[in-house]
Design an enzyme around this catalytic site. Structure first.
Site, PDB file in Angstrom:
ATOM      1  CG  ASP A   1       5.404   6.618   6.509  1.00 61.18           C
ATOM      2  OD1 ASP A   1       5.847   5.931   5.570  1.00 61.18           O
ATOM      3  OD2 ASP A   1       4.656   7.592   6.329  1.00 61.18           O
TER       4      ASP A   1
ATOM      5  CD  GLU B   1       4.097   7.209   0.581  1.00 63.34           C
ATOM      6  OE1 GLU B   1       3.730   7.815  -0.449  1.00 63.34           O
ATOM      7  OE2 GLU B   1       3.280   6.748   1.392  1.00 63.34           O
TER       8      GLU B   1
HETATM    9 ZN   LIG Z   1      -0.525   4.809   2.340  1.00 59.17          ZN
HETATM   10 ZN   LIG Z   2       1.863   3.198   0.981  1.00 61.81          ZN
END
Ligand SMILES: [Zn+2]
Ligand SMILES: [Zn+2]
Length: 386
Positions: free
Chosen positions: A74, A131
């Site tokens: 991401d 994440e």
């Molecule tokens: Zn980050």
């Molecule tokens: Zn990262």
């Protein structure tokens, strides 16, 4: 494929991924691109795991060992500032944490391992969504990631623009902190600013709470442990000449062990409730776990250190680096399977460090190959290569 071709391929992948950044759980084009590249390598590819997650399997020989290698996909909601030929084409989004580089590194490892096949067993390449918000690893696991694709060990890395270029650094035990968020709602009684005796001033109570919270790290946490408690926002419903009825304090805490995490929550709750009760105000205390601490398993860390030494040499390997207070969703995988998370230095000498999450950030292409070779070396060491 010779080294020159691999380098070129890595840069091409990275620049493509950089151009089309997508944020948490929206990594649709990104995961489709990755899946296609993995299929081109002849891997067994599975998509839509935990949303946009991708898993690719590479089986060589009849070895029973299984290694998982993980990258995050991401981007962030930031507008890219740097004038790059491959700058973000998605307005207001950019790869400012280097996850474009992490995906490329893992694709590179897949390319290397599927070409050399110098191991006996199974490697699973795991590309996780979301994440940054700490929700992607759980989403994949709730979608039966490890039931469908069990692994004995898992490895991951993060680029670090503040560490010397090409260095690989890690440590056994805690390497990145947990992150918990809190909201404290204090309900007093609003009144005219000139008549404080007519109300219960939640702002004075808030001030007392903010100061008292700082005693937790100083007086309750063992000095050998590390923790941070930060109040970062304060909101009232008052106006200049009215004492408010309500105050809300928000913030976050960091620590490295579940025990300290629990201590922080318990002490914060008692302090907030105690101070509010003392002043006759009501208190609502909300505490949520956003990220677990990232804790490296000892033997996997030893393997990662050995792999690092083989790839970048002893002088560029640090097996006992300082932990970082930032948090990492990889921690959730490590709660289920043993493994190791490492930092890959990206600092260019004599150049200003552009930190992660800065709108000027751009991954250092010169460390892509290093990361890919490191992952491939871990597999070779753990699955008995020749
Ligand atoms: Zn980050
Ligand atoms: Zn990262």
């Amino acid at each position: 494929m010779n080294n020159f071709d691999l380098k070129q391929q890595l840069v091409e992948w990275r620049h493509h991924l950089h151009k089309y950044p997508e944020t948490a759980f929206e990594e649709v084009k990104t995961s489709a691109y990755i899946a296609q590249e993995l299929k081109n390598m002849g891997l067994d590819v599975h998509e839509n795991i935990g949303g946009t997650g991708v898993v690719a399997n590479l089986v060589v020989g009849d070895g029973k060992g299984v290694i998982g290698l993980r990258a995050d996909m991401d981007a962030l909601n930031l507008t890219e500032v740097k004038e790059l030929s491959y700058r973000s084409l998605h307005q207001g989004k950019m790869h400012a944490c280097g996850h474009d580089g992490h995906m490329t590194t893992l694709l590179g490892a897949a390319k290397l391992l599927s070409a050399t096949k110098n191991f006996n067993g199974t490697v699973r390449f795991i590309f996780q969504p979301a994440e940054e918000i700490g929700k992607g690893a759980i989403a994949m696991m709730e979608d039966q990631l490890f039931e469908r694709f069990p692994v004995d060990e898992i490895y991951g890395l993060h680029n670090m623009p503040g560490l010397p270029v090409g260095t690989i650094q890690t440590r056994p035990g805690p390497i990145m902190a947990s992150e918990d968020n809190f909201v404290i709602r204090i309900k007093g009684k609003g009144c005219h600013a000139s008549s404080p005796h007519m109300g219960i001033d939640p702002l004075v109570i808030a001030a007392e709470i903010i100061l008292a919270l700082q005693t937790i790290v100083a007086r309750n946490v063992n000095p050998n442990d590390t923790a941070v408690v930060s109040c970062t926002e304060i909101h009232t419903d008052g106006i200049r000449n009215a004492i408010p009825s309500n105050v809300e304090i928000k913030g976050d805490t960091r620590s490295f062990t579940p025990e300290v995490q629990k201590l922080l929550e318990e002490r914060m709750r008692s302090i907030c409730e105690g101070i509010c009760a003392m002043h006759g105000a009501e208190c609502e205390f909300e505490y949520t776990h956003e990220f677990s601490p990232t804790i490296n398993e000892a033997s996997c860390t030893e393997a990662a250190i050995e792999a690092a030494k083989n790839i970048v040499g002893n002088d560029k390997t640090n097996g006992n680096c300082e932990p970082f207070m930032a948090s990492e969703d990889f921690a959730k995988f490590l709660e289920k399977v043993p493994g190791c998370f490492v930092f890959l230095g990206g600092k260019v000498e004599n150049e200003e460090i552009i930190p992660l999450h800065n709108a000027l950030y751009d991954y250092n292409d010169s460390i892509l190959e290093t990361g890919a070779e490191f992952f491939a070396e871990v597999v070779k060491l753990r699955l008995g290569g020749n």
